[in-house]
Design an enzyme around this catalytic site. Structure first.
Site, short mmCIF file in Angstrom:
data_model
loop_
_atom_site.label_atom_id
_atom_site.label_comp_id
_atom_site.label_asym_id
_atom_site.label_seq_id
_atom_site.Cartn_x
_atom_site.Cartn_y
_atom_site.Cartn_z
N SER A 148 1.59 7.20 0.07
CA SER A 148 0.97 7.66 1.29
C SER A 148 1.69 7.15 2.22
CB SER A 148 -0.48 7.03 1.48
OG SER A 148 -0.89 6.90 2.45
N TYR A 162 -5.06 -0.93 0.11
CA TYR A 162 -4.74 0.62 -0.04
C TYR A 162 -3.16 0.59 0.61
CZ TYR A 162 -4.27 5.76 0.48
OH TYR A 162 -3.88 7.12 0.32
#
Length: 260
Positions: A148, A162
């Site tokens: 990401s 995350y």
């Protein structure tokens, strides 16, 4: 050029392939002539995705819970029953967790780190014999880890586990790439930006339209990613065109990281 970027007759496994980026990549592989196994934990959703994706090619579904080593072993066994080897593994299954730093829970930390970092490593380990079967010096097997942009830059959201997990995925990608090059297995990563998915549903709802969405307005290209954008990146990393590329991160984000 068609041969350089062909995935025809390849066997691909896409984890978390029932929705979002995973389904977009699976669709691209299927349209390119690959046989694709999609996996996910929720059977009804997975089978519905398989039925929808089957219109584009040979799509098969295996229900699996990759959050545990037992689940990884079960998926490996089912794949071995159907295939002698695999050409492409896309580690896409993942989770996120948002909570203030004052309230952030151990469960929220462990759940994300286990699925986003631990599972990809142990799935590569478990499927290594199947990847080696297809790997050749002139035609390496390919592993693609979905990271990401939050693994590359500061996040304005309180999603600490995350961002940490996605940074770890990028380092793991380089480490695996260096080790598995001798096995003729290329390992690369894609760092997507804002794509429509269940994980980004709250971002999509931030405006009445894409034009007035504050998250979209923060992207230099002023739009969300589309299925073809992520599928094309995955096809490149899965095809002969990337045979001399390993340990790399391909950012597909409309310019977000570049403008940070």
């Amino acid at each position: 050029m068609q041969e350089l970027f062909s995935v025809s007759d390849k066997v691909a496994v896409v984890t978390g392939g029932s929705s979002g980026i995973g389904a977009m990549i699976a669709k691209g592989f299927l349209e390119g002539g690959a046989r694709v196994y999609i996996t996910a934990r929720k059977e009804a959703q997975l089978l519905a995705a398989r039925d929808q994706l089957a219109q584009f090619g040979d799509c098969r579904a295996i229900v699996s819970d990759l959050s545990s080593l037992d689940g990884i072993a079960a998926l490996t066994e089912k794949l071995q029953e159907q295939e002698g080897g695999i050409d492409i593994l896309v580690n896409n299954a993942g989770a996120t967790w948002g909570e203030s730093i004052e309230a952030f829970s151990e469960n929220g930390w462990d759940k994300v780190m286990d699925l986003n970092v631990k599972s990809p490593f142990f799935l590569v380990k478990s499927l290594l014999p199947m990847l080696k079967t297809k790997a050749e010096p002139s035609a390496p097997a390919k592993v693609i880890n979905i990271a990401s942009v939050h693994g590359l830059r500061y996040s304005h959201m309180e999603n600490y586990s995350y961002t940490a997990s996605k940074s770890a995925v990028l380092q793991l990608t380089q480490h695996l790439a260096a080790r598995l090059a001798q096995e003729h297995i290329n390992v690369n990563a894609i760092a997507p930006g804002f794509f429509p998915s269940k994980m980004t549903a709250f971002m999509q709802q931030a405006g009445e339209s894409e034009e007035d969405n504050p998250f979209v307005q923060g992207i230099p290209m002023k739009r969300m990613g589309k299925g073809d954008d992520i599928a094309a990146a995955a096809i490149y990393l899965a095809s002969r065109g990337s045979n001399y590329v390993t340990g790399a991160t391909l950012t597909v984000d409309g310019g977000v990281v570049a403008s940070a």
